[in-house]
Design a protein around this motif. Structure first.
Motif, PDB file in Angstrom:
ATOM      1  N   GLU A  45      12.615  36.393 -29.644  1.00 30.60           N
ATOM      2  CA  GLU A  45      13.754  35.739 -30.279  1.00 30.60           C
ATOM      3  C   GLU A  45      14.214  34.492 -29.530  1.00 30.60           C
ATOM      4  O   GLU A  45      14.487  33.465 -30.145  1.00 30.60           O
ATOM      5  CB  GLU A  45      14.926  36.708 -30.431  1.00 30.60           C
ATOM      6  N   GLU A  46      14.316  34.576 -28.223  1.00 29.07           N
ATOM      7  CA  GLU A  46      14.787  33.427 -27.436  1.00 29.07           C
ATOM      8  C   GLU A  46      13.835  32.239 -27.590  1.00 29.07           C
ATOM      9  O   GLU A  46      14.262  31.102 -27.806  1.00 29.07           O
ATOM     10  CB  GLU A  46      14.925  33.813 -25.972  1.00 29.07           C
ATOM     11  N   ALA A  50      14.637  28.637 -29.476  1.00 34.39           N
ATOM     12  CA  ALA A  50      14.455  27.390 -28.732  1.00 34.39           C
ATOM     13  C   ALA A  50      13.507  26.459 -29.481  1.00 34.39           C
ATOM     14  O   ALA A  50      13.750  25.252 -29.577  1.00 34.39           O
ATOM     15  CB  ALA A  50      13.925  27.682 -27.332  1.00 34.39           C
TER      16      ALA A  50
END
Length: 64
Positions: A45-46, A50
């Motif tokens: 997810e991160e 990004a």
């Protein structure tokens, strides 16, 4: 979370793929595609968020 791709906006800059190659790819015509199923796995997810943020034409959108 999910990533919404607006292919009509995609210009193939590839910044998403450079930042998150495990999530994004570019096809033979230079358009973005997801390398993972949705919803995006928690461990990616991160990186996915990004990659979406760096799109210079806002072709990618994070949906929570």
């Amino acid at each position: 979370m999910q990533i919404d791709i607006n292919l009509s906006k995609c210009e193939g800059h590839g910044l998403c793929e450079q930042l998150a190659p495990q999530v994004f790819g570019l096809d033979d015509e230079g358009y973005v595609f997801l390398k993972v199923d949705q919803p995006i796995p928690a461990e990616l997810e991160e990186a996915a968020a990004a990659g979406a943020r760096v799109c210079p034409v806002a072709a990618l959108r994070v949906l929570r």
